[in-house]
Enzyme design. Structure first.
Site, mmCIF file in Angstrom:
data_model
loop_
_atom_site.group_PDB
_atom_site.id
_atom_site.type_symbol
_atom_site.label_atom_id
_atom_site.label_comp_id
_atom_site.label_asym_id
_atom_site.label_seq_id
_atom_site.Cartn_x
_atom_site.Cartn_y
_atom_site.Cartn_z
ATOM 1 N N ASP A 31 0.670 -0.596 -0.195
ATOM 2 C CA ASP A 31 0.561 -0.337 0.392
ATOM 3 C C ASP A 31 0.591 0.887 0.119
ATOM 4 O O ASP A 31 0.740 2.128 -0.738
ATOM 5 C CB ASP A 31 -0.858 -0.002 1.277
ATOM 6 C CG ASP A 31 -1.722 -1.005 1.236
ATOM 7 O OD1 ASP A 31 -3.359 -1.261 1.415
ATOM 8 O OD2 ASP A 31 -1.503 -2.067 1.792
ATOM 9 N N THR A 74 -6.697 -5.231 1.100
ATOM 10 C CA THR A 74 -5.438 -5.095 1.566
ATOM 11 C C THR A 74 -5.174 -6.197 1.876
ATOM 12 O O THR A 74 -4.779 -6.911 2.925
ATOM 13 C CB THR A 74 -4.868 -4.032 2.127
ATOM 14 O OG1 THR A 74 -5.145 -2.975 1.519
ATOM 15 C CG2 THR A 74 -4.069 -4.356 3.294
HETATM 16 MG MG MG Z 1 -6.810 0.527 -0.260
#
Ligand code: MG
Ligand code: AMP
Ligand code: MG
Length: 309
Positions: free
Chosen positions: A52, A123
């Protein structure tokens, strides 16, 4: 006679396409490196990994370097830092540049655009090895509306066996079309609901139940769910929760709208994407490729009352 130079929106799309392909490589490299560097943001269901972080830096820095007047809003809050040159993508897709800009967008200038970046959507699923749920989302908004988007799926085909090309990049512009994906519709009369796998609540489940579905699919990622609408695997994405943010919906919405689908909040109100809008989609999300009104009509008033836009 030399042809006119491409409109700004198409130059931005061509660069964004290449930047999304670079993101794919970073997402794959972090996973194969074995150290995900997981950090909890607001809790155990709100995670951030090294992917990320690196992808956000890569996308935002690459765009800002090429187009310094853009407003770019990324999901991750990161300290300002020197950017590793290896994260910068300077290329542009020649394929994207072959298409002409729709006339109503040909005048758009760099400083009129807001780019919404979700460097890694899904995620939670990425950390659990559900790799095909993961997408990279880059949405382009003009005048408060999602008008174009790029979705990269880094692990598309990862279970398809030897010879299959891993990953794909889907892009679309309103009034131009969507490329990199084959549109398919759910069989007539079949109601398949797709919703969250890791962010359920009583309200989320009440709303799904009210849809009277033939089947409910629970998977991660806003990008993944909209892709499944476009590929005819699900009829409606129903999420009666304030958990999704503007970076989750901007690119998927633009791509869905470019194939005549519809994404709104759970009340049927359009979402806004100007730079000062609040990030949270507090009115929830409802999206379909076709038959939007049917699903909108099934959202219970009790759910609507609890989800104030
Ligand atoms: Mg995200
Ligand atoms: P999901 O369908 O659960 O994968 O959610 C779609 C997107 O919205 C993902 O980026 C999630 O991280 C985000 N999201 C949804 N609900 C929440 C929540 N309760 N807290 C944090 N993020 C959420
Ligand atoms: Mg997301």
């Amino acid at each position: 006679m030399s042809s006119a130079s491409p409109a700004f929106l198409m130059r931005l799309m061509a660069s964004t396409f290449s930047i999304a392909e670079k993101a794919q490589t970073i997402v794959q490299q972090v996973m194969s490196g074995g150290d995900l560097g997981i950090v909890e943001k607001t809790g155990a269901n709100d995670l951030q990994t090294k992917a990320d972080r690196l992808v956000q830096i890569s996308i935002c820095s690459s765009l800002a370097r090429k187009f310094p007047k853009l407003t770019i809003i990324g999901e991750e809050e990161l300290p300002s830092q020197d950017v590793d040159e290896g994260l910068i993508e300077a290329g542009q897709s020649e394929e994207v540049l072959k298409y002409s800009c729709p006339a109503q967008y040909s005048h758009i200038k760099e400083d009129e655009i807001v780019v919404w970046v979700d460097p890694l959507d899904g995620t939670k699923e990425y950390t659990e090895g559900l790799l095909d749920h993961v997408t990279v989302l880059i949405g382009i908004a003009y005048d408060g509306k999602a008008i174009a988007g790029v979705i990269n799926q880094p692990y598309y085909n990862y279970q398809a066996g030897a010879g299959a090309v891993l990953g794909r990049t889907i892009w679309g512009v309103l009034n131009l079309g969507v490329f990199g994906i084959q549109l398919k519709e759910v069989p007539e009369g079949k109601h398949i609901i797709i919703t969250t796998r890791s962010h359920s609540s009583r309200l989320v489940n009440d709303c799904v139940c009210a849809m009277n579905a033939d089947e409910v699919i629970r998977v991660g990622g806003a990008g993944n769910k909209v892709i499944q609408l476009i590929e005819g695997k699900a009829s409606a994405y129903v999420f009666a929760s304030p958990g999704c943010k503007k970076w989750d919906t901007c690119a998927p919405e633009a791509i869905l709208h470019a194939v005549s689908g519809k994404l709104t909040d759970i009340h049927g109100n359009p979402l806004q994407y100007h730079k000062d809008v609040k990030y949270m989609n507090s009115g929830g999300v409802l999206a379909t490729l076709r038959n939007f009104d049917y699903y909108a009509s099934r959202v219970p008033d009790s759910v609507k009352k609890e989800l104030v836009p």
